[in-house]
Design a protein around this motif. Structure first.
Motif, PDB file in Angstrom:
ATOM      1  N   ALA A  39      82.780 127.118  79.524  1.00 48.82           N
ATOM      2  CA  ALA A  39      82.963 125.808  80.457  1.00 48.82           C
ATOM      3  C   ALA A  39      83.767 124.971  79.939  1.00 48.82           C
ATOM      4  O   ALA A  39      84.320 124.172  80.619  1.00 48.82           O
ATOM      5  CB  ALA A  39      81.705 125.457  80.707  1.00 48.82           C
ATOM      6  N   ASP A  40      83.690 124.598  78.648  1.00 49.36           N
ATOM      7  CA  ASP A  40      84.544 123.658  77.981  1.00 49.36           C
ATOM      8  C   ASP A  40      86.137 123.816  78.059  1.00 49.36           C
ATOM      9  O   ASP A  40      87.012 122.970  77.867  1.00 49.36           O
ATOM     10  CB  ASP A  40      84.245 123.637  76.678  1.00 49.36           C
ATOM     11  N   GLN A  41      86.302 125.068  78.244  1.00 52.85           N
ATOM     12  CA  GLN A  41      87.884 125.504  78.268  1.00 52.85           C
ATOM     13  C   GLN A  41      88.395 125.584  79.985  1.00 52.85           C
ATOM     14  O   GLN A  41      89.411 126.291  80.083  1.00 52.85           O
ATOM     15  CB  GLN A  41      88.026 126.875  77.492  1.00 52.85           C
ATOM     16  N   LEU A  42      87.302 125.093  80.615  1.00 47.77           N
ATOM     17  CA  LEU A  42      88.054 125.169  82.265  1.00 47.77           C
ATOM     18  C   LEU A  42      88.066 123.833  82.605  1.00 47.77           C
ATOM     19  O   LEU A  42      86.988 123.085  82.536  1.00 47.77           O
ATOM     20  CB  LEU A  42      86.935 125.998  83.075  1.00 47.77           C
ATOM     21  N   ASP A  43      88.954 123.487  83.351  1.00 46.52           N
ATOM     22  CA  ASP A  43      89.013 121.865  83.880  1.00 46.52           C
ATOM     23  C   ASP A  43      88.181 122.065  85.227  1.00 46.52           C
ATOM     24  O   ASP A  43      88.405 123.064  85.976  1.00 46.52           O
ATOM     25  CB  ASP A  43      90.543 121.603  84.417  1.00 46.52           C
ATOM     26  N   CYS A  44      87.447 120.871  85.480  1.00 43.57           N
ATOM     27  CA  CYS A  44      86.757 120.950  86.613  1.00 43.57           C
ATOM     28  C   CYS A  44      87.832 120.576  87.994  1.00 43.57           C
ATOM     29  O   CYS A  44      88.663 119.740  87.687  1.00 43.57           O
ATOM     30  CB  CYS A  44      85.693 119.761  86.649  1.00 43.57           C
ATOM     31  N   PRO A  45      87.979 121.297  89.197  1.00 43.22           N
ATOM     32  CA  PRO A  45      89.002 121.373  89.989  1.00 43.22           C
ATOM     33  C   PRO A  45      88.997 119.959  90.870  1.00 43.22           C
ATOM     34  O   PRO A  45      89.827 119.566  91.234  1.00 43.22           O
ATOM     35  CB  PRO A  45      88.741 122.443  90.975  1.00 43.22           C
ATOM     36  N   VAL A  46      87.603 119.284  90.517  1.00 37.98           N
ATOM     37  CA  VAL A  46      87.852 117.872  91.421  1.00 37.98           C
ATOM     38  C   VAL A  46      87.631 116.771  90.788  1.00 37.98           C
ATOM     39  O   VAL A  46      87.620 115.678  91.014  1.00 37.98           O
ATOM     40  CB  VAL A  46      86.487 118.024  92.431  1.00 37.98           C
ATOM     41  N   GLY A  49      90.514 115.159  84.527  1.00 36.58           N
ATOM     42  CA  GLY A  49      90.521 115.288  83.063  1.00 36.58           C
ATOM     43  C   GLY A  49      89.217 115.479  82.604  1.00 36.58           C
ATOM     44  O   GLY A  49      88.834 115.126  81.390  1.00 36.58           O
ATOM     45  N   GLN A  50      88.493 116.133  83.178  1.00 38.82           N
ATOM     46  CA  GLN A  50      87.077 116.509  82.666  1.00 38.82           C
ATOM     47  C   GLN A  50      86.891 118.050  82.693  1.00 38.82           C
ATOM     48  O   GLN A  50      87.201 118.604  83.686  1.00 38.82           O
ATOM     49  CB  GLN A  50      85.835 116.092  83.583  1.00 38.82           C
ATOM     50  N   SER A  51      86.212 118.592  81.825  1.00 41.00           N
ATOM     51  CA  SER A  51      85.890 120.098  81.489  1.00 41.00           C
ATOM     52  C   SER A  51      84.747 120.307  82.814  1.00 41.00           C
ATOM     53  O   SER A  51      84.110 119.476  83.047  1.00 41.00           O
ATOM     54  CB  SER A  51      85.666 120.465  80.118  1.00 41.00           C
ATOM     55  N   VAL A  52      84.518 121.554  82.987  1.00 33.51           N
ATOM     56  CA  VAL A  52      83.513 121.930  83.917  1.00 33.51           C
ATOM     57  C   VAL A  52      82.116 121.765  82.961  1.00 33.51           C
ATOM     58  O   VAL A  52      81.070 121.435  83.607  1.00 33.51           O
ATOM     59  CB  VAL A  52      83.683 123.478  84.080  1.00 33.51           C
ATOM     60  N   VAL A  92      93.251 125.602  86.262  1.00 28.05           N
ATOM     61  CA  VAL A  92      91.846 125.290  86.087  1.00 28.05           C
ATOM     62  C   VAL A  92      91.618 125.433  84.604  1.00 28.05           C
ATOM     63  O   VAL A  92      90.570 125.130  84.051  1.00 28.05           O
ATOM     64  CB  VAL A  92      90.987 126.386  87.024  1.00 28.05           C
ATOM     65  N   LEU A  93      92.732 126.355  83.849  1.00 24.88           N
ATOM     66  CA  LEU A  93      92.510 126.703  82.451  1.00 24.88           C
ATOM     67  C   LEU A  93      93.018 125.477  81.444  1.00 24.88           C
ATOM     68  O   LEU A  93      94.193 124.806  81.927  1.00 24.88           O
ATOM     69  CB  LEU A  93      93.720 127.621  82.244  1.00 24.88           C
ATOM     70  N   ARG A  94      92.291 124.720  80.743  1.00 19.49           N
ATOM     71  CA  ARG A  94      92.558 123.910  79.686  1.00 19.49           C
ATOM     72  C   ARG A  94      93.881 124.091  78.832  1.00 19.49           C
ATOM     73  O   ARG A  94      94.264 123.534  78.180  1.00 19.49           O
ATOM     74  CB  ARG A  94      91.477 123.103  78.987  1.00 19.49           C
ATOM     75  N   ASP A  95      93.675 125.528  78.556  1.00 20.23           N
ATOM     76  CA  ASP A  95      94.941 125.848  77.582  1.00 20.23           C
ATOM     77  C   ASP A  95      95.569 126.887  78.604  1.00 20.23           C
ATOM     78  O   ASP A  95      95.430 128.069  78.143  1.00 20.23           O
ATOM     79  CB  ASP A  95      94.210 126.435  76.254  1.00 20.23           C
ATOM     80  N   PRO A  96      96.647 126.569  79.280  1.00 19.22           N
ATOM     81  CA  PRO A  96      97.253 127.685  80.254  1.00 19.22           C
ATOM     82  C   PRO A  96      98.130 128.566  79.224  1.00 19.22           C
ATOM     83  O   PRO A  96      98.615 128.241  78.038  1.00 19.22           O
ATOM     84  CB  PRO A  96      97.925 126.649  81.094  1.00 19.22           C
TER      85      PRO A  96
END
Length: 158
Positions: A39-46, A49-52, A92-96
């Motif tokens: 969850a920390d490696q995924l960006d919240c789509p809404v 700048g916050q992760s899931v 959605v990936l924090r590290d594309p």
């Protein structure tokens, strides 16, 4: 049965259950740690700048529940990331991945910084004062000509 035997039997039964409880807690901790890492490696789509993991948005909560379901189904981390990438896109990936169009995300700032340094260098070079010519024979000759034109020796100006 004596009191000692009853207590010993009770302690024996209780100690047999402790490893099972400890194993369950250990599995739950490992499951939470994996879910948290994903969850920390995924960006919240809404959320900006916050992760899931960090977000309290309903969508982020649903995504965390989906992560738990995928983990329970035996999916690997890569399969989970691929699932969310397919559903929400590479953003959605924090590290594309560093390939294709996403390569611009990695190279863009480097190219922009290099262009900025180049622009500052050009501006500074243009603002530099022109070089002072060296005093050579042609310059001395020109100065003497100017002096003769300013002060003619024919006697009109004294």
């Amino acid at each position: 049965m004596s009191l000692r035997a009853a207590v010993a039997l009770l302690l024996l039964i209780a100690s047999l259950g402790v490893p099972a409880v400890a194993a369950d807690e250990s599995d739950a901790d490992a499951l939470y740690a994996r879910q948290s890492r994903i969850a920390d490696q995924l960006d919240c789509p809404v959320c900006q700048g916050q992760s899931v993991k960090e977000s309290n948005a309903p969508l982020a909560q649903q995504m965390r529940a989906l992560i738990n379901e995928k983990i329970a189904d035996g999916a690997s981390d890569e399969e989970i990331f691929d699932f969310f990438e397919t559903r929400y896109g590479v953003g959605v990936l924090r590290d594309p991945p560093k390939q294709g169009l996403a390569l611009g995300v990695w190279l863009g700032p480097i190219i922009a910084a290099a262009a900025g340094v180049l622009a500052v260098g050009v501006v500074l070079l243009r603002r530099r004062p022109p070089p002072v010519p060296k005093a050579d024979e042609s310059l001395r000759e020109l100065e003497s000509r100017i002096d003769r034109l300013r002060h003619p020796s024919n006697g009109k100006h004294a």
